[in-house]
Scaffold this motif. Structure first.
Motif, PDB file in Angstrom:
ATOM      1  N   MET A 172       0.834  -1.207   0.000  1.00  0.00           N
ATOM      2  CA  MET A 172       0.000   0.000   0.000  1.00  0.00           C
ATOM      3  C   MET A 172       0.866   1.254   0.000  1.00  0.00           C
ATOM      4  N   LEU A 173       1.971   1.207   0.714  1.00  0.00           N
ATOM      5  CA  LEU A 173       2.895   2.334   0.717  1.00  0.00           C
ATOM      6  C   LEU A 173       3.521   2.510  -0.668  1.00  0.00           C
ATOM      7  N   ALA A 216      -9.658   2.392   0.432  1.00  0.00           N
ATOM      8  CA  ALA A 216      -8.580   3.053  -0.303  1.00  0.00           C
ATOM      9  C   ALA A 216      -8.763   2.872  -1.808  1.00  0.00           C
ATOM     10  N   GLY A 217      -9.177   1.692  -2.228  1.00  0.00           N
ATOM     11  CA  GLY A 217      -9.418   1.450  -3.643  1.00  0.00           C
ATOM     12  C   GLY A 217     -10.589   2.258  -4.174  1.00  0.00           C
ATOM     13  N   ALA A 218     -11.664   2.342  -3.396  1.00  0.00           N
ATOM     14  CA  ALA A 218     -12.831   3.116  -3.834  1.00  0.00           C
ATOM     15  C   ALA A 218     -12.508   4.605  -3.914  1.00  0.00           C
ATOM     16  N   GLY A 244      -9.698  -0.462  -9.143  1.00  0.00           N
ATOM     17  CA  GLY A 244     -10.677  -1.553  -9.132  1.00  0.00           C
ATOM     18  C   GLY A 244     -10.087  -2.854  -8.620  1.00  0.00           C
ATOM     19  N   SER A 245      -8.847  -3.136  -9.020  1.00  0.00           N
ATOM     20  CA  SER A 245      -8.215  -4.357  -8.522  1.00  0.00           C
ATOM     21  C   SER A 245      -7.911  -4.243  -7.027  1.00  0.00           C
ATOM     22  N   LEU A 246      -7.650  -3.031  -6.563  1.00  0.00           N
ATOM     23  CA  LEU A 246      -7.431  -2.827  -5.132  1.00  0.00           C
ATOM     24  C   LEU A 246      -8.717  -3.079  -4.342  1.00  0.00           C
ATOM     25  N   ASN A 264     -11.523  -6.940  -0.890  1.00  0.00           N
ATOM     26  CA  ASN A 264     -12.662  -7.824  -0.648  1.00  0.00           C
ATOM     27  C   ASN A 264     -12.197  -9.253  -0.401  1.00  0.00           C
ATOM     28  N   LEU A 265     -11.207  -9.707  -1.176  1.00  0.00           N
ATOM     29  CA  LEU A 265     -10.677 -11.058  -0.960  1.00  0.00           C
ATOM     30  C   LEU A 265      -9.988 -11.180   0.396  1.00  0.00           C
ATOM     31  N   GLU A 266      -9.268 -10.137   0.793  1.00  0.00           N
ATOM     32  CA  GLU A 266      -8.541 -10.152   2.061  1.00  0.00           C
ATOM     33  C   GLU A 266      -9.441  -9.860   3.255  1.00  0.00           C
ATOM     34  N   ARG A 267     -10.659  -9.436   2.979  1.00  0.00           N
ATOM     35  CA  ARG A 267     -11.604  -9.040   4.022  1.00  0.00           C
ATOM     36  C   ARG A 267     -11.044  -7.891   4.859  1.00  0.00           C
ATOM     37  N   ALA A 268     -10.476  -6.915   4.155  1.00  0.00           N
ATOM     38  CA  ALA A 268      -9.888  -5.739   4.797  1.00  0.00           C
ATOM     39  C   ALA A 268     -10.611  -4.496   4.289  1.00  0.00           C
TER      40      ALA A 268
END
Length: 188
Positions: free
Chosen positions: A13-14, A118-120, A101-103, A108-112
């Motif tokens: 993310m950094l 951050a992606g939105a 979008g991939s973020l 969603n896959l990581e349930r975070a």
């Protein structure tokens, strides 16, 4: 023993924050009319993806979903970044939107939720940069996406490593007592 934790995503993310920040610089120096630098995003996202893969190989994330979903996500993100750079109606912001979008899907896959948020926010900034034809506005949207990703990185690092404990305040009276002891031993 390797610890699997969703907080291990703080370094990628950094890195994404750095990609957006350098994208702002490239876009402002390049004097594009929209907030886009599609060639930069293609090459920077490839470098960021390779660096993130190496980091997550050494420090794996939680990976609660099936492994093939992550492979599909990586392939779709790569295709989206490369093909998004060619779409004329996005004014060069296609790779940005593909990364965002991939973020969202990865979060969603990581349930975070922090990764999804951050992606939105990055996707919203990318859409605004694609619609408004002002160079400064595009740089501002890059900076906004960089700040959001840096904040998410900070929250993930805090989730992984916890807060630092405050230092214990030392009692100065103990030092005075030791000094008095030293003076007594010299007097003898």
């Amino acid at each position: 023993m390797v610890s699997r934790h969703v907080g291990n995503n703080w370094f990628p993310m950094l890195g994404l924050s750095l990609v957006f920040l350098l994208g702002a610089a490239v876009e402002l120096v390049g004097n594009s009319t929209y907030g886009a630098a599609p060639r930069y995003f293609v090459f920077a996202s490839l470098a960021w993806g390779a660096g993130s893969a190496l980091w997550l190989w050494k420090n794996p994330s939680a990976w609660p979903a099936e492994g093939r979903k992550y492979l599909y996500l990586g392939a779709a993100a790569l295709a989206g970044v490369v093909l998004g750079a060619m779409l004329p109606f996005l004014n060069g912001c296609g790779p940005w939107l593909a990364l965002a979008g991939s973020l969202v899907y990865y979060g969603n896959l990581e349930r975070a939720r922090v990764i999804v948020t951050a992606g939105a926010a990055s996707a919203a900034a990318g859409l605004l940069a694609a619609m408004v034809s002002a160079s400064v506005w595009g740089g501002l949207m890059h900076a906004l996406a960089a700040v959001v990703c840096a904040f998410a990185s900070s929250r993930l690092h805090l989730l992984r490593h916890g807060r630092r404990r405050a230092r214990q305040h030392e009692d100065i009276d103990v030092l005075d007592f030791l000094q008095d002891d030293d003076e007594d031993s010299r007097a003898r």
